[in-house]
Design a protein around this motif. Sequence first.
Motif, mmCIF file in Angstrom:
data_model
loop_
_atom_site.group_PDB
_atom_site.id
_atom_site.type_symbol
_atom_site.label_atom_id
_atom_site.label_comp_id
_atom_site.label_asym_id
_atom_site.label_seq_id
_atom_site.Cartn_x
_atom_site.Cartn_y
_atom_site.Cartn_z
ATOM 1 N N PHE A 48 0.883 -1.073 0.030
ATOM 2 C CA PHE A 48 0.036 0.046 0.056
ATOM 3 C C PHE A 48 0.696 1.340 -0.084
ATOM 4 O O PHE A 48 1.806 1.567 0.755
ATOM 5 N N SER A 49 0.428 2.230 -0.897
ATOM 6 C CA SER A 49 1.331 3.281 -1.113
ATOM 7 C C SER A 49 0.607 4.760 -0.585
ATOM 8 O O SER A 49 -0.629 4.693 -0.905
ATOM 9 N N HIS A 50 1.121 5.298 0.244
ATOM 10 C CA HIS A 50 0.483 6.463 1.264
ATOM 11 C C HIS A 50 0.166 7.532 0.255
ATOM 12 O O HIS A 50 1.074 7.854 -0.714
ATOM 13 N N GLY A 51 -0.650 8.631 0.597
ATOM 14 C CA GLY A 51 -0.604 9.785 -0.117
ATOM 15 C C GLY A 51 0.440 10.849 0.308
ATOM 16 O O GLY A 51 1.270 10.383 1.246
ATOM 17 N N PHE A 52 0.422 12.022 -0.265
ATOM 18 C CA PHE A 52 1.344 13.002 -0.021
ATOM 19 C C PHE A 52 1.590 13.186 1.343
ATOM 20 O O PHE A 52 0.830 13.568 1.981
ATOM 21 N N GLY A 53 2.678 13.293 1.746
ATOM 22 C CA GLY A 53 3.187 13.629 3.143
ATOM 23 C C GLY A 53 3.001 12.675 4.382
ATOM 24 O O GLY A 53 3.423 12.946 5.373
ATOM 25 N N CYS A 54 2.304 11.623 4.031
ATOM 26 C CA CYS A 54 1.875 10.538 4.979
ATOM 27 C C CYS A 54 3.117 9.751 5.061
ATOM 28 O O CYS A 54 4.186 9.996 4.522
ATOM 29 N N SER A 55 2.779 8.649 5.781
ATOM 30 C CA SER A 55 4.114 7.555 5.974
ATOM 31 C C SER A 55 3.501 6.261 6.538
ATOM 32 O O SER A 55 2.349 5.877 6.113
ATOM 33 N N MET A 56 4.205 5.298 6.650
ATOM 34 C CA MET A 56 3.879 3.887 6.902
ATOM 35 C C MET A 56 2.841 3.751 8.163
ATOM 36 O O MET A 56 2.470 2.779 8.287
ATOM 37 N N ASP A 57 2.938 4.847 9.027
ATOM 38 C CA ASP A 57 1.981 4.721 10.035
ATOM 39 C C ASP A 57 0.503 5.416 9.946
ATOM 40 O O ASP A 57 -0.061 5.128 10.719
ATOM 41 N N ASP A 58 0.448 5.795 8.725
ATOM 42 C CA ASP A 58 -0.929 6.355 8.480
ATOM 43 C C ASP A 58 -1.759 5.159 7.652
ATOM 44 O O ASP A 58 -1.304 4.182 7.528
ATOM 45 N N TYR A 59 -3.054 5.330 7.542
ATOM 46 C CA TYR A 59 -4.075 4.603 6.964
ATOM 47 C C TYR A 59 -4.339 3.232 7.709
ATOM 48 O O TYR A 59 -4.849 2.086 7.351
ATOM 49 N N ALA A 60 -4.195 3.490 9.113
ATOM 50 C CA ALA A 60 -4.727 2.470 10.133
ATOM 51 C C ALA A 60 -6.056 1.996 9.986
ATOM 52 O O ALA A 60 -6.074 0.496 10.013
ATOM 53 N N PRO A 61 -7.099 2.648 9.775
ATOM 54 C CA PRO A 61 -8.322 2.147 9.497
ATOM 55 C C PRO A 61 -8.570 1.191 8.284
ATOM 56 O O PRO A 61 -9.381 0.049 8.383
ATOM 57 N N LEU A 62 -7.513 1.234 7.451
ATOM 58 C CA LEU A 62 -7.306 0.182 6.196
ATOM 59 C C LEU A 62 -6.432 -0.915 6.491
ATOM 60 O O LEU A 62 -6.880 -2.140 6.341
ATOM 61 N N ALA A 63 -5.340 -0.546 6.817
ATOM 62 C CA ALA A 63 -4.434 -1.672 7.110
ATOM 63 C C ALA A 63 -4.644 -2.413 8.268
ATOM 64 O O ALA A 63 -4.306 -3.748 8.089
ATOM 65 N N ASP A 64 -5.056 -1.991 9.294
ATOM 66 C CA ASP A 64 -5.410 -2.676 10.425
ATOM 67 C C ASP A 64 -6.712 -3.874 9.945
ATOM 68 O O ASP A 64 -6.420 -4.782 10.624
ATOM 69 N N HIS A 65 -7.597 -3.183 9.417
ATOM 70 C CA HIS A 65 -8.650 -3.957 9.041
ATOM 71 C C HIS A 65 -8.164 -5.228 7.887
ATOM 72 O O HIS A 65 -8.693 -6.540 8.414
ATOM 73 N N TRP A 66 -7.190 -4.945 7.050
ATOM 74 C CA TRP A 66 -6.990 -6.035 6.009
ATOM 75 C C TRP A 66 -6.180 -7.191 6.852
ATOM 76 O O TRP A 66 -6.347 -8.246 6.524
ATOM 77 N N ALA A 67 -5.294 -6.546 7.629
ATOM 78 C CA ALA A 67 -4.462 -7.439 8.198
ATOM 79 C C ALA A 67 -5.321 -8.593 9.070
ATOM 80 O O ALA A 67 -5.182 -9.706 9.052
ATOM 81 N N ALA A 68 -6.476 -7.708 9.768
ATOM 82 C CA ALA A 68 -7.249 -8.792 10.677
ATOM 83 C C ALA A 68 -8.098 -9.606 9.835
ATOM 84 O O ALA A 68 -8.660 -10.641 10.468
ATOM 85 N N GLN A 69 -8.284 -9.377 8.759
ATOM 86 C CA GLN A 69 -9.089 -10.238 7.628
ATOM 87 C C GLN A 69 -8.148 -10.922 6.822
ATOM 88 O O GLN A 69 -8.793 -11.793 5.812
ATOM 89 N N GLY A 70 -6.869 -11.244 7.196
ATOM 90 C CA GLY A 70 -6.013 -12.163 6.581
ATOM 91 C C GLY A 70 -4.944 -11.943 5.633
ATOM 92 O O GLY A 70 -4.280 -12.903 4.910
ATOM 93 N N PHE A 71 -4.804 -10.569 5.334
ATOM 94 C CA PHE A 71 -3.802 -10.262 4.419
ATOM 95 C C PHE A 71 -2.440 -9.637 5.147
ATOM 96 O O PHE A 71 -2.523 -9.347 6.152
#
Length: 308
Positions: A48-71
Amino acid sequence: MSESTVVRPPAPVVSVRPVVLAAPGRGADLQFRVSTPAAGGALPVIVFSHGFGCSMDDYAPLADHWAAQGFVVVQPTHLDSRTLALPPEDPRTPRIWRHRIDDLRRALDGLEVLEAAVPGLAGRVDHDRIAVGGHSWGAQSASALLGARVLDAGGVPGEDMSDARVKAGVLLALTGLGDDLTPFARENFPFMRPSFDTMTTPALIVAGDHDQSLLSTRGPDWFTDPYFLSPGSKSLLTLFGAEHSLGGITGYGAAATTDENPARVALLQRLTTAYLRGALDPGDTGARTAAAALEEAADPLGKIQTKE
Protein backbone atom coordinates in the motif's frame (compact mmCIF):
# COMPACT_ATOMS: atom_id res chain seq x y z
CA MET A 1 -27.67 -10.09 2.88
CA SER A 2 -25.59 -10.58 5.99
CA GLU A 3 -22.20 -8.90 6.29
CA SER A 4 -20.95 -12.15 7.83
CA THR A 5 -20.66 -13.55 4.31
CA VAL A 6 -18.09 -10.86 3.55
CA VAL A 7 -16.38 -9.98 6.84
CA ARG A 8 -14.76 -12.73 8.89
CA PRO A 9 -14.15 -12.49 12.63
CA PRO A 10 -11.05 -10.31 13.04
CA ALA A 11 -7.82 -12.17 13.75
CA PRO A 12 -5.12 -10.97 16.16
CA VAL A 13 -2.59 -8.87 14.26
CA VAL A 14 1.18 -8.51 14.54
CA SER A 15 2.68 -5.26 13.25
CA VAL A 16 6.42 -4.60 12.97
CA ARG A 17 8.13 -1.28 12.16
CA PRO A 18 10.51 -0.17 10.91
CA VAL A 19 11.58 -2.96 8.61
CA VAL A 20 14.41 -1.63 6.45
CA LEU A 21 15.48 -2.51 2.92
CA ALA A 22 18.63 -1.17 1.32
CA ALA A 23 17.78 1.16 -1.57
CA PRO A 24 20.86 2.08 -3.62
CA GLY A 25 20.45 5.31 -5.54
CA ARG A 26 17.56 6.51 -3.35
CA GLY A 27 19.69 8.48 -0.91
CA ALA A 28 18.11 6.73 2.09
CA ASP A 29 17.16 3.20 3.04
CA LEU A 30 13.51 2.29 2.57
CA GLN A 31 11.42 1.80 5.72
CA PHE A 32 8.26 -0.28 6.02
CA ARG A 33 5.55 -1.28 8.41
CA VAL A 34 4.47 -4.89 7.96
CA SER A 35 1.15 -5.99 9.50
CA THR A 36 -0.05 -9.57 9.40
CA PRO A 37 -2.43 -12.01 11.06
CA ALA A 38 -0.71 -13.71 13.98
CA ALA A 39 -1.67 -17.13 12.60
CA GLY A 40 -2.64 -18.77 9.34
CA GLY A 41 -0.90 -19.66 6.12
CA ALA A 42 -1.01 -18.94 2.38
CA LEU A 43 -1.57 -15.27 3.22
CA PRO A 44 -2.12 -12.85 0.32
CA VAL A 45 -0.19 -9.57 0.22
CA ILE A 46 -1.23 -5.92 -0.18
CA VAL A 47 1.53 -3.38 -0.84
CA PHE A 48 0.00 0.00 0.00
CA SER A 49 1.29 3.42 -1.10
CA HIS A 50 0.43 6.39 1.10
CA GLY A 51 -0.71 9.82 -0.05
CA PHE A 52 1.42 12.96 -0.13
CA GLY A 53 3.20 13.67 3.14
CA CYS A 54 1.95 10.59 4.96
CA SER A 55 4.00 7.57 6.05
CA MET A 56 3.94 3.88 6.91
CA ASP A 57 2.16 4.81 10.15
CA ASP A 58 -0.92 6.21 8.43
CA TYR A 59 -4.02 4.51 6.98
CA ALA A 60 -4.57 2.38 10.08
CA PRO A 61 -8.33 2.10 9.38
CA LEU A 62 -7.46 0.14 6.23
CA ALA A 63 -4.21 -1.58 7.16
CA ASP A 64 -5.49 -2.83 10.51
CA HIS A 65 -8.67 -4.14 8.95
CA TRP A 66 -6.98 -5.88 6.04
CA ALA A 67 -4.46 -7.58 8.32
CA ALA A 68 -7.21 -8.70 10.69
CA GLN A 69 -9.02 -10.15 7.67
CA GLY A 70 -6.09 -12.31 6.59
CA PHE A 71 -3.78 -10.13 4.47
CA VAL A 72 -0.12 -9.25 4.88
CA VAL A 73 -0.06 -5.45 4.55
CA VAL A 74 3.23 -3.85 3.51
CA GLN A 75 3.45 -0.04 3.85
CA PRO A 76 6.53 1.85 2.69
CA THR A 77 7.42 5.39 3.71
CA HIS A 78 8.07 7.37 0.52
CA LEU A 79 10.52 10.28 0.24
CA ASP A 80 7.74 12.91 0.30
CA SER A 81 6.73 11.86 3.82
CA ARG A 82 6.69 14.67 6.37
CA THR A 83 8.56 12.29 8.69
CA LEU A 84 11.62 12.56 6.41
CA ALA A 85 11.45 16.36 5.97
CA LEU A 86 13.07 16.33 2.52
CA PRO A 87 13.70 19.99 1.55
CA PRO A 88 12.19 21.24 -1.73
CA GLU A 89 15.66 21.98 -3.11
CA ASP A 90 16.75 18.35 -2.67
CA PRO A 91 17.84 17.03 -6.10
CA ARG A 92 15.53 14.03 -5.68
CA THR A 93 12.40 16.16 -5.41
CA PRO A 94 11.54 16.35 -9.14
CA ARG A 95 11.77 12.56 -9.37
CA ILE A 96 9.95 11.60 -6.19
CA TRP A 97 7.04 10.32 -8.30
CA ARG A 98 9.43 7.79 -9.84
CA HIS A 99 11.12 6.94 -6.54
CA ARG A 100 7.65 6.11 -5.20
CA ILE A 101 7.09 3.51 -7.92
CA ASP A 102 10.57 2.10 -7.34
CA ASP A 103 9.72 1.81 -3.62
CA LEU A 104 6.76 -0.44 -4.46
CA ARG A 105 8.87 -2.60 -6.74
CA ARG A 106 11.52 -2.90 -4.04
CA ALA A 107 8.83 -4.16 -1.69
CA LEU A 108 8.05 -6.94 -4.16
CA ASP A 109 11.72 -7.71 -4.74
CA GLY A 110 12.42 -7.80 -1.00
CA LEU A 111 9.30 -9.64 0.12
CA GLU A 112 11.27 -12.55 1.61
CA VAL A 113 13.36 -10.10 3.64
CA LEU A 114 10.22 -8.39 4.89
CA GLU A 115 8.74 -11.79 5.83
CA ALA A 116 11.83 -12.74 7.79
CA ALA A 117 11.66 -9.51 9.80
CA VAL A 118 8.26 -10.40 11.27
CA PRO A 119 8.51 -13.14 13.91
CA GLY A 120 6.77 -16.30 12.74
CA LEU A 121 5.78 -14.98 9.30
CA ALA A 122 8.35 -16.72 7.10
CA GLY A 123 6.79 -19.47 5.00
CA ARG A 124 3.22 -18.24 5.55
CA VAL A 125 3.01 -15.81 2.60
CA ASP A 126 1.51 -16.65 -0.78
CA HIS A 127 3.83 -14.99 -3.31
CA ASP A 128 1.38 -15.71 -6.13
CA ARG A 129 -1.40 -13.57 -4.62
CA ILE A 130 -0.13 -10.00 -4.51
CA ALA A 131 -2.14 -6.79 -4.82
CA VAL A 132 -1.15 -3.13 -4.70
CA GLY A 133 -3.17 -0.26 -3.35
CA GLY A 134 -2.84 3.43 -2.71
CA HIS A 135 -4.61 6.66 -1.92
CA SER A 136 -4.30 9.90 -3.93
CA TRP A 137 -0.65 10.20 -5.01
CA GLY A 138 -0.22 6.69 -3.67
CA ALA A 139 -2.93 5.48 -6.02
CA GLN A 140 -1.05 6.99 -8.95
CA SER A 141 2.12 5.24 -7.78
CA ALA A 142 0.32 1.92 -7.48
CA SER A 143 -1.42 2.34 -10.83
CA ALA A 144 1.95 2.21 -12.62
CA LEU A 145 2.39 -1.40 -11.49
CA LEU A 146 -1.05 -2.14 -12.95
CA GLY A 147 -0.03 -0.76 -16.35
CA ALA A 148 -0.79 2.98 -16.25
CA ARG A 149 1.89 5.13 -17.87
CA VAL A 150 2.93 8.79 -17.74
CA LEU A 151 2.69 10.87 -20.92
CA ASP A 152 5.48 13.24 -21.83
CA ALA A 153 4.96 16.82 -23.04
CA GLY A 154 4.27 15.52 -26.53
CA GLY A 155 1.70 13.00 -25.36
CA VAL A 156 4.00 9.99 -25.84
CA PRO A 157 3.64 7.27 -23.17
CA GLY A 158 6.69 6.83 -20.96
CA GLU A 159 8.22 3.65 -19.63
CA ASP A 160 6.05 0.62 -18.99
CA MET A 161 6.46 -0.04 -15.25
CA SER A 162 3.79 -2.74 -14.91
CA ASP A 163 4.67 -5.79 -12.84
CA ALA A 164 3.34 -9.26 -13.61
CA ARG A 165 3.67 -10.25 -9.95
CA VAL A 166 0.77 -7.91 -9.13
CA LYS A 167 -2.59 -9.56 -9.77
CA ALA A 168 -4.99 -6.80 -8.65
CA GLY A 169 -5.21 -3.27 -7.30
CA VAL A 170 -7.31 -0.96 -5.13
CA LEU A 171 -6.96 2.65 -6.25
CA LEU A 172 -8.48 5.19 -3.87
CA ALA A 173 -9.10 8.75 -5.12
CA LEU A 174 -6.83 8.28 -8.14
CA THR A 175 -6.59 11.46 -10.18
CA GLY A 176 -7.83 11.60 -13.77
CA LEU A 177 -6.46 12.88 -17.07
CA GLY A 178 -3.68 15.44 -17.07
CA ASP A 179 -5.40 17.49 -19.75
CA ASP A 180 -7.78 18.66 -17.04
CA LEU A 181 -5.12 19.96 -14.65
CA THR A 182 -5.11 23.60 -13.58
CA PRO A 183 -2.28 25.72 -15.04
CA PHE A 184 -0.48 25.59 -11.66
CA ALA A 185 -0.69 21.79 -11.48
CA ARG A 186 0.35 21.41 -15.11
CA GLU A 187 3.46 23.49 -14.50
CA ASN A 188 4.47 21.98 -11.16
CA PHE A 189 3.33 18.36 -11.48
CA PRO A 190 4.15 17.22 -15.03
CA PHE A 191 4.03 13.58 -13.90
CA MET A 192 0.28 13.98 -13.31
CA ARG A 193 -0.45 13.22 -16.94
CA PRO A 194 -1.45 9.58 -16.93
CA SER A 195 -2.55 7.26 -19.68
CA PHE A 196 -4.83 4.43 -18.60
CA ASP A 197 -4.87 2.80 -22.04
CA THR A 198 -2.59 -0.03 -20.91
CA MET A 199 -3.80 -0.39 -17.30
CA THR A 200 -5.07 -3.91 -17.92
CA THR A 201 -4.63 -5.48 -14.46
CA PRO A 202 -7.95 -5.90 -12.59
CA ALA A 203 -8.62 -3.08 -10.15
CA LEU A 204 -11.21 -1.49 -7.92
CA ILE A 205 -11.31 2.29 -8.37
CA VAL A 206 -12.89 4.27 -5.53
CA ALA A 207 -14.11 7.84 -6.03
CA GLY A 208 -16.00 10.29 -3.83
CA ASP A 209 -18.78 12.19 -5.55
CA HIS A 210 -17.90 15.31 -3.51
CA ASP A 211 -14.15 15.11 -4.14
CA GLN A 212 -13.40 18.48 -5.75
CA SER A 213 -9.67 18.69 -6.41
CA LEU A 214 -7.91 22.04 -6.44
CA LEU A 215 -5.59 20.57 -9.08
CA SER A 216 -8.33 19.92 -11.63
CA THR A 217 -10.57 22.12 -13.75
CA ARG A 218 -13.23 19.39 -13.63
CA GLY A 219 -15.55 18.20 -10.93
CA PRO A 220 -15.52 14.98 -8.91
CA ASP A 221 -16.11 12.91 -12.06
CA TRP A 222 -12.37 13.47 -12.79
CA PHE A 223 -11.65 10.68 -10.33
CA THR A 224 -13.68 8.19 -12.38
CA ASP A 225 -11.42 8.49 -15.46
CA PRO A 226 -9.29 5.48 -14.44
CA TYR A 227 -12.38 3.27 -14.57
CA PHE A 228 -13.87 4.49 -17.82
CA LEU A 229 -10.57 4.87 -19.71
CA SER A 230 -8.80 1.63 -18.74
CA PRO A 231 -9.34 -1.73 -20.44
CA GLY A 232 -10.01 -5.07 -18.80
CA SER A 233 -11.80 -6.08 -15.64
CA LYS A 234 -12.50 -3.06 -13.45
CA SER A 235 -14.94 -2.03 -10.74
CA LEU A 236 -15.88 1.50 -9.71
CA LEU A 237 -17.14 2.26 -6.22
CA THR A 238 -18.62 5.76 -6.02
CA LEU A 239 -19.09 6.89 -2.42
CA PHE A 240 -21.95 9.33 -1.89
CA GLY A 241 -20.97 12.54 -0.11
CA ALA A 242 -17.32 11.52 0.11
CA GLU A 243 -14.49 14.00 -0.29
CA HIS A 244 -10.80 13.19 -0.79
CA SER A 245 -10.39 11.48 2.58
CA LEU A 246 -13.24 9.09 1.70
CA GLY A 247 -14.67 9.35 5.20
CA GLY A 248 -11.40 9.20 7.13
CA ILE A 249 -9.12 6.48 5.76
CA THR A 250 -5.84 8.25 6.53
CA GLY A 251 -6.16 7.68 10.27
CA TYR A 252 -8.42 7.56 13.27
CA GLY A 253 -9.18 11.22 13.99
CA ALA A 254 -6.75 12.46 11.32
CA ALA A 255 -6.80 16.25 11.02
CA ALA A 256 -6.72 15.96 7.21
CA THR A 257 -10.15 14.35 7.18
CA THR A 258 -12.74 16.79 5.84
CA ASP A 259 -15.66 14.37 5.60
CA GLU A 260 -15.47 12.16 8.68
CA ASN A 261 -17.93 9.31 8.36
CA PRO A 262 -17.23 6.03 10.21
CA ALA A 263 -20.00 4.22 8.32
CA ARG A 264 -18.41 5.17 5.00
CA VAL A 265 -15.02 3.92 6.18
CA ALA A 266 -16.59 0.67 7.38
CA LEU A 267 -18.20 0.19 3.97
CA LEU A 268 -14.87 0.81 2.29
CA GLN A 269 -13.20 -1.72 4.58
CA ARG A 270 -15.76 -4.39 3.71
CA LEU A 271 -15.87 -3.77 -0.02
CA THR A 272 -12.11 -3.50 -0.56
CA THR A 273 -11.57 -6.68 1.41
CA ALA A 274 -14.24 -8.54 -0.54
CA TYR A 275 -12.91 -7.23 -3.84
CA LEU A 276 -9.33 -8.27 -3.14
CA ARG A 277 -10.34 -11.72 -1.99
CA GLY A 278 -12.27 -12.27 -5.19
CA ALA A 279 -9.58 -10.79 -7.42
CA LEU A 280 -6.88 -12.97 -5.87
CA ASP A 281 -9.08 -16.06 -5.59
CA PRO A 282 -11.60 -16.39 -8.43
CA GLY A 283 -13.57 -18.94 -6.41
CA ASP A 284 -14.42 -16.38 -3.73
CA THR A 285 -17.86 -14.84 -4.29
CA GLY A 286 -17.78 -12.31 -1.46
CA ALA A 287 -17.41 -9.33 -3.79
CA ARG A 288 -20.67 -10.16 -5.55
CA THR A 289 -22.38 -10.64 -2.20
CA ALA A 290 -21.09 -7.28 -0.94
CA ALA A 291 -22.13 -5.50 -4.14
CA ALA A 292 -25.62 -6.99 -3.96
CA ALA A 293 -25.96 -5.95 -0.32
CA LEU A 294 -25.00 -2.37 -1.22
CA GLU A 295 -27.50 -2.29 -4.07
CA GLU A 296 -30.30 -3.61 -1.84
CA ALA A 297 -29.59 -1.23 1.05
CA ALA A 298 -32.46 1.09 1.96
CA ASP A 299 -30.14 4.11 2.21
CA PRO A 300 -26.93 3.13 0.35
CA LEU A 301 -23.67 4.96 0.96
CA GLY A 302 -22.53 4.40 -2.61
CA LYS A 303 -22.89 2.42 -5.79
CA ILE A 304 -20.77 -0.13 -7.67
CA GLN A 305 -20.25 -0.46 -11.42
CA THR A 306 -18.34 -3.33 -13.03
CA LYS A 307 -16.98 -4.05 -16.46
CA GLU A 308 -15.06 -6.99 -17.85
